[in-house]
Design an enzyme around this catalytic site. Structure first.
Site, PDB file in Angstrom:
ATOM      1  N   HIS A  95       0.839  -1.223   0.000  1.00 14.23           N
ATOM      2  CA  HIS A  95       0.000   0.000   0.000  1.00 14.23           C
ATOM      3  C   HIS A  95       0.867   1.263   0.000  1.00 14.23           C
ATOM      4  O   HIS A  95       0.441   2.302   0.506  1.00 14.23           O
ATOM      5  CB  HIS A  95      -0.960   0.040   1.198  1.00 14.23           C
ATOM      6  CG  HIS A  95      -1.666  -1.256   1.467  1.00 14.23           C
ATOM      7  ND1 HIS A  95      -2.881  -1.565   0.913  1.00 14.23           N
ATOM      8  CD2 HIS A  95      -1.300  -2.344   2.201  1.00 14.23           C
ATOM      9  CE1 HIS A  95      -3.265  -2.777   1.312  1.00 14.23           C
ATOM     10  NE2 HIS A  95      -2.307  -3.279   2.080  1.00 14.23           N
ATOM     11  N   SER A 111      15.957  21.704 -16.001  1.00 15.46           N
ATOM     12  CA  SER A 111      14.780  22.526 -16.266  1.00 15.46           C
ATOM     13  C   SER A 111      15.252  23.827 -16.889  1.00 15.46           C
ATOM     14  O   SER A 111      16.309  24.356 -16.528  1.00 15.46           O
ATOM     15  CB  SER A 111      14.048  22.798 -14.959  1.00 15.46           C
ATOM     16  OG  SER A 111      13.262  23.966 -15.068  1.00 15.46           O
ATOM     17  N   LYS A 126      16.997  22.012 -10.599  1.00 17.63           N
ATOM     18  CA  LYS A 126      16.330  20.754 -10.945  1.00 17.63           C
ATOM     19  C   LYS A 126      17.192  19.770 -11.714  1.00 17.63           C
ATOM     20  O   LYS A 126      17.992  20.128 -12.563  1.00 17.63           O
ATOM     21  CB  LYS A 126      15.080  21.053 -11.788  1.00 17.63           C
ATOM     22  CG  LYS A 126      14.027  21.782 -11.010  1.00 17.63           C
ATOM     23  CD  LYS A 126      13.011  20.854 -10.431  1.00 17.63           C
ATOM     24  CE  LYS A 126      11.955  20.598 -11.476  1.00 17.63           C
ATOM     25  NZ  LYS A 126      10.862  19.841 -10.937  1.00 17.63           N
ATOM     26  N   GLU A 183      10.479   8.772 -16.720  1.00 14.91           N
ATOM     27  CA  GLU A 183       9.120   9.252 -16.996  1.00 14.91           C
ATOM     28  C   GLU A 183       8.697   8.923 -18.423  1.00 14.91           C
ATOM     29  O   GLU A 183       7.555   8.545 -18.688  1.00 14.91           O
ATOM     30  CB  GLU A 183       9.035  10.766 -16.757  1.00 14.91           C
ATOM     31  CG  GLU A 183       9.151  11.128 -15.285  1.00 14.91           C
ATOM     32  CD  GLU A 183       9.318  12.630 -15.066  1.00 14.91           C
ATOM     33  OE1 GLU A 183       8.852  13.433 -15.883  1.00 14.91           O
ATOM     34  OE2 GLU A 183       9.955  13.003 -14.061  1.00 14.91           O
TER      35      GLU A 183
END
Ligand code: ARG
Length: 459
Positions: free
Chosen positions: A156, A277, A283, A290
């Site tokens: 979970h 970024s 970043k 992804e």
């Protein structure tokens, strides 16, 4: 427009119709399979006395020349040809004259395209399998290096019990191993040769289908000519298996994205596999993970597309089936790219071992072991569960982990606790005690690693 079928027509095809119908822009990918299949067909025709030896020689030479010129980049796929089959045949006729016109004896583009696609998929299955094997090799390497790298195991997405990186990666090893076995299964089932099925009802020429099947590396000829030209099951199976590969990669990517986040800091993806970024200078983004996760949708799309295309088309060949190609090609290329990049990403990724172990400790992943300690000292499990629940509550109030509680605090909740509780709930102990086969304990893991190593040398 250079079609194979102008004879019964009185009008030129409308240009838009021609463009809509044509497939050369994508089925050119099949040039090698188309030419190889044609060579085998010509060899068989000669063997059966349907072509003379000289005719076969001329055709074979012509086809070899076409293949060499395509590969050298001197023969381009000009859009005046409808599909790869017309392209090859027209070029053969241009090079060898009338003898080229004999190649199509006893053959239809329907069995030809069925053959080409099967051979293409067979080759690609081999490549995907090798890429999966490379990935498994990397996973096994990481497993061997991280037998004692403790981390929380989750259910979970809540910290549950401590495991190791070796154990966690071992789960994915099993998944990709199953993916490889699916590739083997699909190959086995598809490996029957449709060539010689003609348009749908075979042919009146005395073709030797077993011979062409053998020449082309098939286990034998298909047994029903209508099914042969109408079967795309192997593409559905392949796309389902590729969707499963992507689902596995995507789950793994999701975990890596989470582990690589500021909050977790379990791993650090290498700079070579990260991106920045344009506005936020701090970043470092896990774009590769992804993108692999994102591209999963694209491969599922290919599966849905072929399933839908095949639904409700009557026997035998129908032009709908031309739609089997673009998405399949795209899915194959996507999966190959994703496996290779994913492999590079995990092979260069750094594991922040201390953070992982601390996270396992701070998440009470050893709470079950504290309860087991009590059970081993005669406390019934249900009571032990309640006692440890109270321990956890105390820890939460004090913002400490179970191993940071003093013995007095332990004994205040249950007098059964002794000094050896600390050893019993150490991450090392919690993991090492779990030695049933398949569990994260070192002995069990070593046994599994040996099995996987043997599997990789034999498969
Ligand atoms: N381009 C076609 C396909 O991909 C080849 C078979 C064409 N056959 C036909 N009868 N039009 O399916």
């Amino acid at each position: 427009m250079a079609q194979l079928w102008g004879g019964r027509f009185t009008k030129e095809t409308d240009q838009l119709v021609y463009n809509f119908n044509a497939s050369l822009s994508f089925d050119q990918k099949l040039y090698k399979q188309d030419i190889t299949g044609s060579m085998a067909h010509a060899a068989m025709l000669a063997r059966q006395g349907i072509l003379t030896e000289e005719e076969k020689e001329a055709i074979t030479e012509g086809l070899q020349g076409i293949l060499a010129d395509i590969e050298a980049g001197v023969l381009e796929f000009s859009p005046e040809y409808e599909d790869i089959h017309s392209f090859v045949e027209a070029n053969l006729i241009a090079r060898k004259g009338d003898v080229g016109k004999k190649l199509h004896t006893g053959r239809s583009r329907n069995d030809q395209v069925a053959l080409d696609m099967k051979m293409y998929v067979r080759d690609e299955i081999g490549e995907i399998d090798s890429l999966l094997k490379e990935l498994l090799t990397s996973l096994l390497h990481i497993m061997k290096e991280n037998l004692h790298t403790y981390m929380p195991g989750f259910t979970h997405l809540q910290k549950a019990q401590p495991v190791t990186v070796a154990h966690h990666f071992g789960a994915y090893f099993e998944m990709f191993k199953r993916d490889r076995s699916r590739m083997t299964d699909i190959r086995k089932r598809l490996n029957l040769c449709p060539l010689g099925s003609g348009a749908l009802a075979g042919t009146t020429y005395p073709l030797d289908r077993a011979y062409t099947a053998e020449l082309l590396g098939f286990d034998g000829p298909t047994l029903n000519s209508m099914d042969s030209v109408a079967d795309r099951d192997y593409l559905i199976e392949l796309l389902a298996a590729l969707s499963t590969v992507m689902m596995h990669l995507s789950r793994f990517c999701e975990e890596i994205i989470v582990w690589n986040s500021n909050e977790y800091q379990f791993v650090e993806i290498d700079d070579g596999y990260s991106t920045g970024s344009s506005i936020m200078p701090q970043k470092k983004n896990p774009d590769i993970a992804e993108l692999v996760r994102g591209k999963t949708g694209r491969v599922y799309g290919a599966l849905m597309s072929i399933l839908t295309t095949m639904k409700g088309i009557p026997l035998a060949y129908n032009k709908d089936m031309q739609e089997d190609k673009e998405f399949t090609f795209d899915a194959i290329d996507t999966v190959k790219g994703c496996i290779a990049l994913f492999n590079g990403m995990i092979s260069t990724m750094e594991f922040k071992k201390e953070n992982m172990e601390n996270s396992a400790k701070n998440g009470f992943t050893n709470a079950t072991d504290a309860a087991d300690y009590l059970v081993n000292h005669g406390v019934p499990f249900r009571d032990a569960h309640g006692i440890v629940g109270r321990l956890v509550l105390t820890c939460i109030e004090k913002n400490i982990s179970l191993d940071e509680m003093s013995l007095e605090e332990y004994q205040a909740i249950s007098p059964v606790f002794e000094e050896d509780i600390y050893e019993a709930i150490s991450m090392k102990k919690c993991v090492e005690k779990r030695n049933t086969i398949g569990a994260p304990g070192t002995d069990a893991m070593r046994e599994v690693i040996a099995i996987q190593e043997k599997y990789l040398t034999e498969n």
